[in-house]
Motif scaffolding. Structure first.
Motif, PDB file in Angstrom:
ATOM      1  N   GLU A   1       0.848  -1.182   0.000  1.00 26.55           N
ATOM      2  CA  GLU A   1       0.000   0.000   0.000  1.00 26.55           C
ATOM      3  C   GLU A   1       0.896   1.248   0.000  1.00 26.55           C
ATOM      4  O   GLU A   1       1.978   1.251   0.582  1.00 26.55           O
ATOM      5  CB  GLU A   1      -0.880  -0.010   1.245  1.00 26.55           C
ATOM      6  CG  GLU A   1      -1.888  -1.156   1.247  1.00 26.55           C
ATOM      7  CD  GLU A   1      -3.223  -0.708   0.702  1.00 26.55           C
ATOM      8  OE1 GLU A   1      -3.583  -1.198  -0.388  1.00 26.55           O
ATOM      9  OE2 GLU A   1      -3.884   0.113   1.367  1.00 26.55           O
ATOM     10  N   TRP A   2       0.427   2.326  -0.623  1.00 26.97           N
ATOM     11  CA  TRP A   2       1.276   3.489  -0.856  1.00 26.97           C
ATOM     12  C   TRP A   2       1.863   4.080   0.425  1.00 26.97           C
ATOM     13  O   TRP A   2       3.011   4.551   0.433  1.00 26.97           O
ATOM     14  CB  TRP A   2       0.512   4.565  -1.647  1.00 26.97           C
ATOM     15  CG  TRP A   2       1.378   5.750  -1.942  1.00 26.97           C
ATOM     16  CD1 TRP A   2       1.248   7.009  -1.426  1.00 26.97           C
ATOM     17  CD2 TRP A   2       2.534   5.785  -2.791  1.00 26.97           C
ATOM     18  NE1 TRP A   2       2.246   7.822  -1.914  1.00 26.97           N
ATOM     19  CE2 TRP A   2       3.053   7.095  -2.753  1.00 26.97           C
ATOM     20  CE3 TRP A   2       3.180   4.833  -3.579  1.00 26.97           C
ATOM     21  CZ2 TRP A   2       4.180   7.494  -3.463  1.00 26.97           C
ATOM     22  CZ3 TRP A   2       4.312   5.213  -4.288  1.00 26.97           C
ATOM     23  CH2 TRP A   2       4.800   6.530  -4.218  1.00 26.97           C
ATOM     24  N   SER A   3       1.111   4.050   1.510  1.00 23.35           N
ATOM     25  CA  SER A   3       1.642   4.649   2.745  1.00 23.35           C
ATOM     26  C   SER A   3       2.936   3.954   3.155  1.00 23.35           C
ATOM     27  O   SER A   3       3.856   4.592   3.665  1.00 23.35           O
ATOM     28  CB  SER A   3       0.614   4.562   3.881  1.00 23.35           C
ATOM     29  OG  SER A   3       0.302   3.211   4.163  1.00 23.35           O
ATOM     30  N   ALA A   4       3.028   2.649   2.933  1.00 20.72           N
ATOM     31  CA  ALA A   4       4.270   1.922   3.218  1.00 20.72           C
ATOM     32  C   ALA A   4       5.222   1.992   2.028  1.00 20.72           C
ATOM     33  O   ALA A   4       6.430   2.190   2.177  1.00 20.72           O
ATOM     34  CB  ALA A   4       3.960   0.462   3.560  1.00 20.72           C
TER      35      ALA A   4
ATOM     36  N   SER B   1       5.713   4.218  -0.249  1.00 20.82           N
ATOM     37  CA  SER B   1       6.403   5.508  -0.425  1.00 20.82           C
ATOM     38  C   SER B   1       7.609   5.604   0.519  1.00 20.82           C
ATOM     39  O   SER B   1       8.614   6.220   0.175  1.00 20.82           O
ATOM     40  CB  SER B   1       5.427   6.664  -0.182  1.00 20.82           C
ATOM     41  OG  SER B   1       4.864   6.566   1.114  1.00 20.82           O
ATOM     42  N   LEU B   2       7.522   5.002   1.670  1.00 18.19           N
ATOM     43  CA  LEU B   2       8.669   4.974   2.585  1.00 18.19           C
ATOM     44  C   LEU B   2       9.698   3.953   2.122  1.00 18.19           C
ATOM     45  O   LEU B   2      10.902   4.181   2.190  1.00 18.19           O
ATOM     46  CB  LEU B   2       8.201   4.638   4.002  1.00 18.19           C
ATOM     47  CG  LEU B   2       7.486   5.798   4.711  1.00 18.19           C
ATOM     48  CD1 LEU B   2       6.699   5.293   5.918  1.00 18.19           C
ATOM     49  CD2 LEU B   2       8.521   6.840   5.154  1.00 18.19           C
TER      50      LEU B   2
END
Lengths: 409, 409
Positions: B254-257, B259-260
């Motif tokens: 998922e993008w929240s993870a 992107s990190l």
């Protein structure tokens, strides 16, 4: 989707998340990019097809079944190029291929440094290296530069001072040939003096020659490694001489160090097709390619310097590089380039602020680095005009009326 | 040459130096290598030439000018493959290309773990991951397996126990589809149970599907990520489905993870030509390639199993994998395979000792992993005969007279 549910378990000290990729702004003057029109697509296509037809089966095996040091024909090419251009006497056995020179920097730091160690870095230096060193918790001592690279008197003072404090610097990181960002080439006598000083104080030299392929006149003195391989670890790259999207660099060191550096590489090899294509193409076309590329780059540099003179007049001091893809320049002391970053970005322009390319950020506040290889000459001219306009709007500089007219129209 | 002169400055905890590359021994049964005769050299050559003619100019720019997430057509291919074969609903935006799945493991560990943290790993697991986890100073708790993967009763006990001790495990590392080394496929009900348990105890799942392309029968249940993307970080690779010398893997989150994770990648991109060739070739030929490769690999597995039955008789228990390139097997309890390593090496044979592929080394002392993709069927047969001979000479096992005859002739 609710997003990944375990943000509470993240470790500390995370970098900011990557933004969704939005493309480059119109005036993109940062990064070691090259000129897309100078990529020899047809010759690379032929090289790739030829090497894959001949040796593709070996892709079935990690490292092409030839060990972690890298594709042997590429190491042969590196050794022969370094002999011809950098007076280095080495063979494929002394060369390890890396995934870009950045991996080489990581490997050398893993070999020699631990958090809290001290290293000596040229006062202005490659921002990517400085930022890696900082992330690794190294204590950076900046060595002042002049037009010929590190000043030996200043370096001696630093080494004496460290010795007095009982500190062993772990290495001197230097870019002697097309210094990044100042574009200088260290003369032979100074290279010899540097090696003598470093030996006296027991500090190895970490020599980064990423830009040494791109010299306007083929007149650079031998690499530091050529003068004394027992004192030097040498890295280089094909990012500038061919293409940065290829992740292919190299590291040259005596075997006692190289064998440990290879063990510290930490991946399962560098991308094989990237390596094969570089070896296949450059084994035949290196000289032609470099000549053509350097000529084109020097032409772009001329365009950029002329645009800067036109737009900034006496308000800019440029440090004409002897090769490479970037121009280091200084605005009047009254200009703090950090204050131009945001308004320039609003105008679609990105540059390397001097403070990010310096050991002492404040001392570099009026400096900036502009990369000229990727943008077209038209973009260079428009971009420099935009920079002058932004700078004038923020600082009243450049002040000459002719520039003012240009900058505000 | 005297060698690099500054060994006194090396950091602590260096790995042993790399030996000079001496090639593979005759019976090389380790490593995720593939069958060189199954590399489609001509089609790869055509793919490389075609994509370089069309898009080669973009090599001039880091990451092909398309950001650090990876070559978009390759991300599109990954997303469509994962939809078709793993029931995962994702797009190019959810995929990041990595330099092999090993880099994916590094990235996930950087996101979630710090030295001293606890993770849960399948009792027998990928040796490369276990060794990375150990190097990072993680505390590994092994979860017992049966023929269907992690035993849920045992996992619940572990999670309860950790909770009682106030320990938050940072992730559960699982290879649910062609488990490495046991070759099992976790059934759907157990996947659902795993997700429920993990959610109850607040532990994310780190799903490694490096071998999931190579299933004999296309009957695997959906990936864990497909069942709940908010709980899972998913990695995969093209090392097994195409070629390991290509350093191309991927990570889905998922993008929240994601992107990190992208911000933690720590290189300047994955080799572009490697990525381009995979995308260009697999976008057209993936299904054919995988069918042909899986069929050939299953044939080699048959040869290896038959040779083991012939040479070891009842003294070997094999765990026939449902896909992949390795066979996990058990010798009688009296055999400690660690004692076979040196004599086998002397006979030109290398295998993965069970203890290196296990969280509890001693409990795996009679197990070993044999990789069957790279060696020819003849080498497989000779190699298994050699292994039986070495084993007999060291331990008196296998004991049956027929095998004895074979083993000593």
């Amino acid at each position: 989707m609710d997003g990944f549910a375990y943000a509470n378990l993240y470790t500390m000290d995370l970098p900011p998340p990557a933004p969704r990729w939005g493309g480059f702004p119109p005036y993109y003057f940062v990064g070691g990019n090259n000129d897309p029109t100078l990529i020899p697509c047809e010759l690379l296509a032929e090289a790739a097809a030829s090497v894959l037809r001949r040796e593709g089966a070996s892709l079935a095996i990690y490292n092409l079944g030839q060990g972690p040091q890298g594709y042997p024909p590429l190491r042969d090419f590196v050794a022969s190029k370094l002999a011809a251009r950098r007076s280095m006497h080495c063979t494929r056995d002394d060369v390890a291929i890396t995934s870009g020179s950045g991996q080489g920097i990581d490997m050398v730091c893993k070999l020699l440094t631990a958090r809290g160690d001290t290293i000596i870095v040229e006062g202005y230096s490659y921002g990517g290296a400085i930022s890696k060193f900082r992330k690794m918790g190294l204590n950076i001592v900046g060595a002042p530069l002049d037009d010929d690279g590190i000043r030996m008197d200043a370096l001696e003072d630093i080494l004496k001072d460290l010795k007095a404090k009982g500190v062993s610097a772990k290495f001197i990181y230097t870019i002697p040939t097309i210094q990044n960002p100042t574009g200088s080439i260290m003369p032979l006598e100074r290279r010899q003096a540097l090696l003598r000083l470093a030996k006296t104080y027991g500090v190895p030299i970490f020599e980064d020659e990423c830009y040494a392929d791109l010299i306007w006149a083929w007149d650079a003195p031998p690499a530091l490694y050529a003068l004394d391989p027992t004192q030097v670890i040498h890295i280089g790259s094909f990012s500038k001489s061919l293409a940065p999207a290829l992740r292919v660099g190299y590291l040259v060191a005596e075997w006692s160090a190289l064998s440990l550096l290879i063990a510290l590489k930490g991946d399962s090899g560098t991308g094989a097709v990237d390596q094969m294509v570089v070896a296949e193409y450059f084994s035949r076309f290196y000289d032609d390619h470099i000549k053509r590329l350097s000529t084109a780059l020097e032409g772009k540099l001329d365009v950029m310097e002329e645009a800067l003179r036109r737009e900034f007049g006496v308000s800019v001091e440029t440090f004409r590089p002897k090769g490479g893809i970037f121009l280091w320049l200084k605005l009047p002391d009254a200009v703090d380039v950090r204050k131009l970053i945001a308004p320039a970005a609003k105008a679609g322009l990105v540059f390397n602020a001097g403070p990010e390319w310096a050991c002492d950020a404040d001392a570099a506040k009026s400096y900036l680095r502009l990369c000229f290889a990727m943008p077209s000459t038209e973009v260079i001219e428009d971009g420099v005009r935009t920079l002058a306009r932004v700078c004038f709007e923020e600082t009243g500089i450049p002040v000459r009326s002719a520039n003012l007219e240009n900058a505000t129209r």
